[in-house]
Design an enzyme around this catalytic site. Structure first.
Site, PDB file in Angstrom:
ATOM      1  N   GLY A  43       0.832  -1.197   0.000  1.00  9.98           N
ATOM      2  CA  GLY A  43       0.000   0.000   0.000  1.00  9.98           C
ATOM      3  C   GLY A  43       0.863   1.242   0.000  1.00  9.98           C
ATOM      4  CG  HIS A  73     -15.272   7.267   9.529  1.00  9.28           C
ATOM      5  ND1 HIS A  73     -16.357   7.996   9.137  1.00  9.28           N
ATOM      6  CD2 HIS A  73     -14.197   7.861   8.970  1.00  9.28           C
ATOM      7  CE1 HIS A  73     -15.943   8.993   8.365  1.00  9.28           C
ATOM      8  NE2 HIS A  73     -14.636   8.933   8.256  1.00  9.28           N
ATOM      9  NE  ARG A 107     -12.443  10.859  10.144  1.00  8.50           N
ATOM     10  CZ  ARG A 107     -11.593  10.405   9.239  1.00  8.50           C
ATOM     11  NH1 ARG A 107     -10.804   9.406   9.536  1.00  8.50           N
ATOM     12  NH2 ARG A 107     -11.534  10.946   8.041  1.00  8.50           N
TER      13      ARG A 107
END
Lengths: 228, 637, 248
Positions: free
Chosen positions: B42, B266, B330
């Site tokens: 990634g 989230h 959040r």
């Protein structure tokens, strides 16, 4: 140089060749059509004054074909066309074979709603057109130009088109041509790399209109002669 | 073993420069003699792979996906922060550092965070040069948007697909190195264990997921860029195959695991629709810029959202946090949603959602503007739920998202195992107890591209005379045998309960007691339940098929086995921290108005856990010192 | 919902595959297509049978790992969806669903519904990048790029590399995939330096990997989850011809 030769083997270059030869043929088809439209000019239009010796359709058509056969630059263009068509066919075969190889196992179930049938079947349409062209040339080009057995092309054309099987054959050939062009003209432009959205949006319609126009006008000639 | 963070001496803003001036280097000619294994492709792993390969090291990159471009960094939507101050709104590196430390509730290491803010500036340059089509103004200059928890616009974005675009750049840089031959990629390979030689990380045992073959690979150092483990909750915004296995197995080999319980939930994901659900799709935080969050004032109000008049709606974020309103960080937003849902005001079939309403914004700005800003998100919403959010409010719900915790690393991103490094979400370093929006892409990219390639040379400088590491040694034999035994053991269970079902059960326990809101009783219960579930797994999991071939059930089972262990540590970590900070909210430790209450006196530390075997751990504390920032109560009221 | 599944089963790249029939009786409309397959696999696991292998990861339509040709359409019945975004509400009670892998010579089947798409990696390796080494970059705002050009580059860059274009193409051509990357980089000023080499190498790699050539049927753009445009293919051809002219 090896690099350039290599490039011509690529899939994109091969499509370029298809596009160029195809578009040249379209150009020819337009000219060919214009000439042959003489065949459907009604008798009431004659005599046409600006061309002194044209008294009727018969004379005009024969004069036109005489001109084609005896004006040498036309022959040059004709040979380019023959070679172009041959390349178009050979290239199509090469591409088709490669594309067959590229395909793995066949899908058991396939849904083709994402594309037009004539886009997928350019090869089949092309084959029909190819057969048609061979017969068409055998009927006229061979007898009139190559062998010279026939001298009155007008009589030959009208005589030929009075036969039902010929009419059917021509309609099949011409409809195939229409669909071939409906995909081919736009596709050729894409192959050649014309990408601006504004042009291509217009091209889509021009290609389609041209295809329909050609099919209709070409189709109308044998129909009118047959029923006259 | 005492924790040594290896922070360089000097003023905060000079530390990174000073570090680079004094570290050891590897001569370019010697770099080809050095092998580095990178796990993960990634933004962090891929960035590290590409950068190390550019430098001339022999890099071997392992990942379980079929291509590096699939790594889950791809799914990040909102953006990447950088203190460029293009907007002239007074942003500075210090401000960004300040926001990040405050957002993390004063539970992160100053020097690491400051370095991340410093390097953010270079990252935007680097990514732009790689061809990332960041959003731009009509002038042609880069555009910014604002994210939760900050007062400036410093977020660079590429529509709602920023992660994808950064990952493409990283992946392409990797592919370039593959062609050059400096990087070898092993796709569809999963790391099963690590091999230590003389205490140093020297290799990995991997399983080829296609053939099932167990392979040995050696290197002079190993880098983990394996991401987070939010998938432990089963329902999460993570990819289905995201896992903790690489970091967890490194932990069991001696790498300390820090703050495992700190998971960001989230607030704006799509709610669960039924028991079959496998994944909760995230809707970007940016939606909260124009959307208003509310629930019906009356409990169990079954009217359709558009039939509920304004006076019967409770815009609870605007009510509780007038200063930040719908744009609170959040953790705060998630908790507030949970509070309302627990009180019986949840909406939807399962009463597990709240409304995110664009009616006001559409009225004010028109559908066209909303479409331009969030069109792709509305389309995505429609694709998944079948509902047109221009006409009725979205239903959203909190979902597990990001792991602030991870392997404990020092300033050099080295774990407690010499030669083993952790980058990106796999480490615990920069986000403290809560991550700010658009900081995860930043941290992953900065770690991979800029930090690790510079710090690892300090270790590798001593390896130039080592020579290739052989794999036919007893150390490799031993680990490989253990790996094979474990696979055999999994396949010999031959039980009746599908792996996913156990994972779902684990997720339920974790989401109930080790997520947004925790308490002692619940955590003790959770530990008991986790142990029970672990037993059930090892006695009754339905894992069939073979080890010598593709077997995705076996892959899942191996990952779940690790989840069942770390779950216990997460609960234990949460239990040991008798305070509320950031995402870690202990119901016993709250202020009078129900907000999180820190205990800086006793808990101003990162908890680094050492594995002692047969699930048991020892706690090591890295005490945090704040010299350049005043420690305050975090308030968004 | 009752659903009959006809799923392609194949042990390995060299073995012969066939359709196998499964019956699911408790499918819900809200399920995603892949959750329906999860359900099938759970039922197989309980019976101790080998699960149906299929690729999937992010399940939100961005990673490009999921594939599948569903009832003859790549990524299922809805256009511009990925398989993971397809939900069972697109089907009716009693439906029979055919599920097959993406098929192309360049995408050999690994097992069941999983295919090997390494050929895409190879194409990108050939030149699908800008060679800007880490740490070399100039200040990002030094090169302004017009908003529309940047947005247009994004449209191409959005490609998720799933391979649906190849799977749906009657020629198994990867033209849309290649052209998306070519266009993305050719549109940006940063991509100019390597423009000529990029197109040459990538087209060569495309052909060597065994993909067919594009005949512009347009099916690829109809299934593309990111709605990459056919114009990109024209752009790719333009880049190719441009490179050709520059070579001579």
């Amino acid at each position: 140089m090896a690099f350039i030769q290599g490039l011509f083997k690529t899939s994109v270059a091969r499509k370029n060749i298809m596009a160029v030869t195809g578009l040249f043929t379209v150009f020819f088809l337009i000219i060919h059509l214009v000439g042959n439209l003489i065949l459907i000019i009604p008798d009431s239009f004659f005599p046409i004054e600006f061309w002194s010796n044209v008294a009727n359709q018969h004379d005009m058509y024969n004069a036109y074909s005489h001109f084609l056969v005896h004006f040498w630059p036309i022959s040059v263009v004709a040979w380019i066309l023959y070679i172009g068509l041959a390349i178009h066919v050979i290239d199509a075969l090469l591409i088709t074979v490669k594309n067959w190889k590229a395909h793995g196992e066949k899908y058991v179930k396939i849904d083709n709603s994402t594309s037009n049938w004539y886009s997928r079947n350019m090869g089949i349409l092309g084959t029909i057109i190819g057969i048609f062209i061979v017969i068409h040339m055998g009927q006229f080009w061979l007898k009139y130009k190559v062998l010279g057995t026939e001298h009155d092309l007008y009589e030959l054309v009208v005589g030929t088109f009075k036969q039902t099987w010929v009419l059917v054959l021509y309609l099949i050939g011409i409809i195939s041509l229409g669909f071939h062009l409906a995909h081919g003209i736009l596709s050729a432009h894409r192959s050649l790399g014309i990408y601006p959205k504004s042009i291509m949006n217009v091209m889509k319609y021009i290609g389609l209109c041209l295809a329909i126009l050609m099919a209709v006008l070409y189709g109308i000639i044998p129909l009118i002669i047959y029923f006259q | 073993m005492a924790l040594n963070a290896k922070e360089p001496k000097g003023a905060l803003k000079d530390k990174w420069r000073l570090y680079n001036e004094h570290k050891d280097l590897v001569n370019p000619a010697n770099r080809k003699k050095i092998d580095v294994i990178v796990v993960g492709a990634g933004l962090s792993g891929g960035g590290a792979s590409a950068s190390l390969a550019e430098l001339g090291y022999n890099v071997k990159t392992f990942f379980f996906q079929d291509s590096g471009r699939r790594s889950h960094s791809v799914a990040a939507q909102g953006g990447v922060n950088a203190a460029k101050n293009y907007q002239n709104d007074g942003d500075t590196i210090y401000k960004m550092f300040y926001d990040t430390i405050k957002g993390g509730d004063y539970r992160s290491r100053e020097s690491n965070v400051y370095r991340m803010a410093q390097l953010s500036v270079d990252l935007i340059d680097h990514m732009t040069a790689q061809g990332v089509p960041f959003g731009r103004e009509y002038s042609g200059y880069l555009s910014n948007r604002s994210f939760g928890g900050v007062l400036v616009s410093r977020t660079f974005y590429a529509r709602g697909q920023t992660g994808q675009q950064l990952l493409m750049a990283t992946y392409q840089a990797m592919m370039k190195q593959v062609k050059k031959g400096t990087l070898t990629q092993y796709n569809r390979h999963e790391i099963l264990d690590f091999v230590l030689v003389d205490g140093k990380a020297r290799g990995v045992i991997v399983r080829d997921l296609v053939t099932g073959k167990i392979e040995r690979h050696s290197a002079h150092a190993v880098v983990l860029g394996t991401g987070g483990f939010g998938k432990i909750y089963y329902l999460s915004t993570l990819a289905m195959n995201s896992n903790v296995s690489a970091t967890w197995r490194a932990h069991k080999k001696g790498a300390f695991f820090a703050n495992p319980s700190w998971t960001q939930i989230h607030p704006t994901a799509l709610p669960q629709a039924g028991d079959h659900q496998s994944k909760l799709t995230l809707m970007s935080e940016s939606l909260r810029n124009d959307g208003r969050i509310w629930v019906p004032l009356k409990k169990d109000d079954d009217r359709l959202p558009n039939d509920i008049p304004s006076e019967d709606r409770d815009y609870y974020l605007e009510r509780r946090y007038p200063a930040f309103g719908n744009l609170v960080p959040r953790d705060v937003a998630s908790r507030a949603a949970k509070e309302r849902m627990d009180a019986g005001h949840g909406v939807g079939k399962l009463k597990n959602a709240v409304y995110l309403d664009f009616r006001t914004a559409i009225g004010k700005l028109g559908v066209a503007t909303i479409k331009e800003r969030y069109g792709n998100l509305f389309t995505m919403y429609k694709k998944i739920t079948g509902i047109d959010a221009y006409k009725e409010p979205m239903k959203i719900s909190p979902a597990a998202h990001f792991s602030m915790g991870g392997l404990w690393v020092d300033y050099e991103l080295g774990t407690t195992i010499p030669g083993l490094y952790a980058v990106g979400e796999a480490n615990f370093a920069d986000h403290g107890a809560n991550r700010l929006g658009a900081n995860s892409l930043l941290q992953a990219s900065v770690d991979g591209n800029f930090v690790l390639p510079n710090t690892i040379s300090n270790f590798l400088a001593n390896e130039i005379r080592t020579g290739p590491i052989p794999t036919d040694t007893p150390e490799f034999d031993e680990v490989e045998k253990a790996v094979k035994d474990k696979l055999e053991k999994l396949l010999s269970i031959k039980g009746k309960t599908p792996v996913d079902r156990i994972h779902r059960a684990l997720g339920k326990i974790m989401f109930k007691e080790v997520a947004m809101s925790r308490n002692e009783k619940g955590l003790i219960w959770a530990i008991k339940e986790i142990k029970k579930l672990r037993k059930q797994f090892w006695n009754d999991a339905a894992i069939y098929g073979e080890a010598n071939g593709m077997n995705s059930e076996l892959e899942k089972a191996g990952r779940l086995a690790d989840y069942l262990e770390i779950a216990e540590l997460m609960a234990k970590d949460a239990l040991s921290r008798n305070e509320s900070c950031g995402a870690h909210y202990r119901e016993e430790f709250v202020s009078e108005d129900g907000e999180a209450k820190r205990n800086d006196k006793e808990f101003m530390y990162s908890a680094a856990w050492e594995w002692l075997g047969k699930p048991d751990w020892k706690l090591h504390k890295e005490h945090l010192e704040f010299h350049d920032i005043e420690v305050k109560t975090r308030s968004y009221k | 919902m009752k659903i009959t599944l006809k799923i392609w089963r194949q042990d390995g790249p060299k073995s012969k595959g066939k359709l196998e029939t499964f019956q699911l009786n408790e499918v819900e409309q809200d399920m995603s297509f892949l959750e329906m397959l999860d359900m099938l696999n759970e039922s197989l696991a309980v019976k101790g049978e080998r699960s149906v292998e299929f690729d999937h990861d992010c399940r939100e339509g961005i990673c490009g790992q999921c594939s599948l040709v569903i009832n003859g359409q790549a990524h299922g019945p809805e256009s511009h969806y990925t398989t993971c975004q397809t939900h069972m509400r697109s089907f009716k009670d009693g439906d029979t669903i055919f599920i097959e892998p993406f098929r192309a010579k360049a995408f050999p089947v690994i097992r069941d519904l999983k295919v090997n798409r390494d050929s895409f990696d190879t194409i990108i390796q050939a030149g699908g990048y800008i060679s800007a080494l880490t740490g070399n970059a100039p200040e990002a705002n030094n090169i302004p790029i017009h908003h529309n050009i940047s947005e247009s580059a994004f449209d191409s860059a959005a490609c998720i590399g799933c391979g649906a274009c190849v799977a749906t193409c009657k020629n198994s051509s990867a033209a849309l995939f290649v052209s998306a990357k070519i266009s993305h980089l050719a549109k940006l000023p940063q991509g100019q330096v390597e423009r000529k080499e990029r197109i040459e190498y990538m087209i060569t790699a495309h052909d060597e990997e065994g993909f067919g050539s594009c005949t512009h049927t347009g099916a690829c753009a109809m299934v593309c989850p990111q709605e990459v445009q056919l114009l990109d293919i024209a752009r790719m051809n333009y880049e190719f011809n441009r490179a050709l002219c520059k070579a001579t």
